[in-house]
Design a protein around this motif. Sequence first.
Motif, PDB file in Angstrom:
ATOM      1  N   HIS A  33      37.865  47.851  28.952  1.00 52.73           N
ATOM      2  CA  HIS A  33      37.071  46.620  29.045  1.00 52.73           C
ATOM      3  C   HIS A  33      37.971  45.430  28.750  1.00 52.73           C
ATOM      4  N   ILE A  34      37.848  44.411  29.570  1.00 54.40           N
ATOM      5  CA  ILE A  34      38.631  43.187  29.385  1.00 54.40           C
ATOM      6  C   ILE A  34      37.673  41.998  29.298  1.00 54.40           C
ATOM      7  N   CYS A  35      37.839  41.217  28.262  1.00 56.34           N
ATOM      8  CA  CYS A  35      37.120  39.939  28.128  1.00 56.34           C
ATOM      9  C   CYS A  35      38.139  38.828  28.365  1.00 56.34           C
ATOM     10  N   ALA A  36      37.923  38.062  29.424  1.00 55.05           N
ATOM     11  CA  ALA A  36      38.899  37.047  29.822  1.00 55.05           C
ATOM     12  C   ALA A  36      38.247  35.673  29.845  1.00 55.05           C
ATOM     13  N   LEU A  37      39.068  34.659  29.615  1.00 51.08           N
ATOM     14  CA  LEU A  37      38.601  33.279  29.629  1.00 51.08           C
ATOM     15  C   LEU A  37      38.510  32.759  31.058  1.00 51.08           C
ATOM     16  N   LYS A  38      37.482  32.019  31.312  1.00 47.83           N
ATOM     17  CA  LYS A  38      37.294  31.415  32.629  1.00 47.83           C
ATOM     18  C   LYS A  38      38.553  30.649  33.043  1.00 47.83           C
ATOM     19  N   THR A  95      49.837  47.716  38.540  1.00 48.71           N
ATOM     20  CA  THR A  95      49.264  46.618  37.758  1.00 48.71           C
ATOM     21  C   THR A  95      48.812  45.518  38.699  1.00 48.71           C
ATOM     22  N   ALA A  96      47.614  45.033  38.459  1.00 46.39           N
ATOM     23  CA  ALA A  96      47.060  43.947  39.268  1.00 46.39           C
ATOM     24  C   ALA A  96      46.890  42.709  38.387  1.00 46.39           C
ATOM     25  N   LYS A  97      47.369  41.584  38.889  1.00 49.94           N
ATOM     26  CA  LYS A  97      47.183  40.306  38.203  1.00 49.94           C
ATOM     27  C   LYS A  97      46.202  39.475  39.026  1.00 49.94           C
ATOM     28  N   LEU A  98      45.050  39.212  38.437  1.00 51.47           N
ATOM     29  CA  LEU A  98      44.008  38.443  39.110  1.00 51.47           C
ATOM     30  C   LEU A  98      43.923  37.068  38.456  1.00 51.47           C
ATOM     31  N   SER A  99      44.136  36.015  39.252  1.00 53.07           N
ATOM     32  CA  SER A  99      44.203  34.650  38.711  1.00 53.07           C
ATOM     33  C   SER A  99      42.889  33.909  38.912  1.00 53.07           C
ATOM     34  N   HIS A 100      42.706  32.884  38.096  1.00 54.24           N
ATOM     35  CA  HIS A 100      41.566  31.958  38.215  1.00 54.24           C
ATOM     36  C   HIS A 100      40.231  32.695  38.251  1.00 54.24           C
ATOM     37  N   VAL A 101      40.027  33.542  37.278  1.00 52.00           N
ATOM     38  CA  VAL A 101      38.799  34.334  37.262  1.00 52.00           C
ATOM     39  C   VAL A 101      37.594  33.467  36.898  1.00 52.00           C
ATOM     40  N   THR A 102      36.460  33.825  37.468  1.00 46.32           N
ATOM     41  CA  THR A 102      35.185  33.169  37.163  1.00 46.32           C
ATOM     42  C   THR A 102      34.144  34.252  36.918  1.00 46.32           C
ATOM     43  N   GLN A 103      32.905  33.815  36.586  1.00 48.83           N
ATOM     44  CA  GLN A 103      31.833  34.774  36.352  1.00 48.83           C
ATOM     45  C   GLN A 103      31.558  35.642  37.590  1.00 48.83           C
ATOM     46  N   LYS A 104      31.898  35.163  38.779  1.00 45.89           N
ATOM     47  CA  LYS A 104      31.687  35.953  40.002  1.00 45.89           C
ATOM     48  C   LYS A 104      32.584  37.182  40.040  1.00 45.89           C
ATOM     49  N   ASP A 105      33.638  37.187  39.233  1.00 45.71           N
ATOM     50  CA  ASP A 105      34.576  38.318  39.220  1.00 45.71           C
ATOM     51  C   ASP A 105      34.158  39.403  38.237  1.00 45.71           C
ATOM     52  N   GLU A 106      33.012  39.274  37.609  1.00 46.80           N
ATOM     53  CA  GLU A 106      32.570  40.273  36.633  1.00 46.80           C
ATOM     54  C   GLU A 106      32.106  41.537  37.370  1.00 46.80           C
ATOM     55  N   LYS A 125      37.252  56.802  37.804  1.00 47.73           N
ATOM     56  CA  LYS A 125      35.979  56.278  37.321  1.00 47.73           C
ATOM     57  C   LYS A 125      35.601  56.952  36.020  1.00 47.73           C
ATOM     58  N   PRO A 126      35.029  56.261  35.059  1.00 51.58           N
ATOM     59  CA  PRO A 126      34.820  54.804  35.051  1.00 51.58           C
ATOM     60  C   PRO A 126      36.132  54.041  34.989  1.00 51.58           C
ATOM     61  N   GLY A 127      36.061  52.787  35.416  1.00 52.81           N
ATOM     62  CA  GLY A 127      37.274  51.994  35.528  1.00 52.81           C
ATOM     63  C   GLY A 127      37.390  50.955  34.429  1.00 52.81           C
ATOM     64  N   VAL A 128      37.786  49.776  34.843  1.00 54.87           N
ATOM     65  CA  VAL A 128      37.977  48.661  33.905  1.00 54.87           C
ATOM     66  C   VAL A 128      36.842  47.658  34.131  1.00 54.87           C
ATOM     67  N   SER A 129      36.073  47.435  33.097  1.00 57.11           N
ATOM     68  CA  SER A 129      34.962  46.484  33.170  1.00 57.11           C
ATOM     69  C   SER A 129      35.466  45.101  32.768  1.00 57.11           C
ATOM     70  N   LEU A 130      35.290  44.121  33.665  1.00 53.29           N
ATOM     71  CA  LEU A 130      35.764  42.760  33.409  1.00 53.29           C
ATOM     72  C   LEU A 130      34.579  41.848  33.087  1.00 53.29           C
ATOM     73  N   THR A 131      34.667  41.156  31.950  1.00 58.67           N
ATOM     74  CA  THR A 131      33.701  40.125  31.565  1.00 58.67           C
ATOM     75  C   THR A 131      34.438  38.805  31.460  1.00 58.67           C
ATOM     76  N   VAL A 132      33.897  37.780  32.058  1.00 59.09           N
ATOM     77  CA  VAL A 132      34.515  36.451  32.043  1.00 59.09           C
ATOM     78  C   VAL A 132      33.663  35.523  31.196  1.00 59.09           C
ATOM     79  N   THR A 133      34.280  34.854  30.256  1.00 54.94           N
ATOM     80  CA  THR A 133      33.550  33.993  29.335  1.00 54.94           C
ATOM     81  C   THR A 133      34.065  32.561  29.397  1.00 54.94           C
TER      82      THR A 133
END
Length: 395
Positions: A33-38, A95-106, A125-133
């Motif tokens: 699980h990853i919690c990332a800043l908008k 490794t994947a680097k995803l830039s400029h994440v928003t809530q739509k990327d959750e 599966k299960p994979g990596v759950s992304l939450t954007v805050t």
Amino acid sequence: MSVRMAPPLPLIFLIMIHGVYSADWGVRYSHSHICALKNSSVIMSCTYTYPTGHQIMNVFWTKDHLRGEEPPDLSEDPEYSQRLQYLGDKQQNRTAKLSHVTQKDEHEYYCRFTTNVTEGRWIGKPGVSLTVTDLQVESPERVTEGDSVRLTCKSSCTLTDRATFIWYRNSQPLTERRDTNNQLLLQSVRREDAGRYSCALHGHTYISPAVHLNVTYPPKNVSVFINGSAEIVEGDSVTLICSSDSNPPALNFSWFKGGTYLKYGQFYSISRISSDHSEEYKCKSINEHGEKYSDAVILNVMYPPRNVSVFITGSAEIVEGDSVTLICSSDSNPPALNFSWFKEDESLAVGSGQSFSALQSGRFYCEAHNQHGSQRSDAVTVTVKGGAAHLLVLK
């Protein structure tokens, strides 16, 4: 997490932390699980194993897809293609680097790899759950001067990366202040601490919406202003205004002349001012936190000469040949500095100055002047009889 392998190969699942393995096949994620800043960038990493003799043909990251369809590579998705960058050696990790994440990327994201064997395709599966805050500042609506206040920079989830917080007041950094926790402590708050506070993470461009901190305090800098001409002349209308700096604004004002209470209100008006109003005035400002008096202001009322009169100096017994000295007295503001002397029945002045020496009999009067007007005195009669001159004041 689970691994799906196309039949007819048998499947054996071994569930582990952050990974799933089956015999020689396996996928492991660095974070489940990853919690990332908008607006920040996210790093998602996976490692994988496969049987000896197989060759990796393709490795990519994907997300949920329709059953029966081949999972899509995110790098080919228009929504991700400009923001996704692949890192790693491809043989053992991706490794994947995803830039400029928003809530739509959750979403939940998965690592997918294929080998040179037709059935050798895996998805972890299960994979990596992304939450954007985003960030929100939590603050009391208002505090009183002298109190201590704690502001908190809140996120909807616990950020995966170690966070170093930066605080701003009115869009300016607080002297590069950085708190390793998410709180800002203001001790003994001053009115200068009021303003709009926001927070951010060091190394990130995203700044939280600003929250206004309202610091209340008792009246300060109480003063009296005079509305009107700088020079107050008798007969003018004058308004005194009580001004103060306070929060909340003072609504209670009182006026004093000398030590005497005059009235309530922010304004004190005098419609036709006179010299009797020349006095010290001050006001008192009050709000819910306290009160304060202003410094005293003196009303200096200007007026033309009045009560002009003539009197004699020296002895009343004057020997023939001496002179009689007459002095002109007046009440005025500013004091009269110009005086003229006249002898009745003569149109021209016979002297000037505050004193005048009479050498002959006659009726004399003076006229006092200042910039606001003039007034003449009653006449006095000087009579020389025999060896002396006598002064007679005629009303």
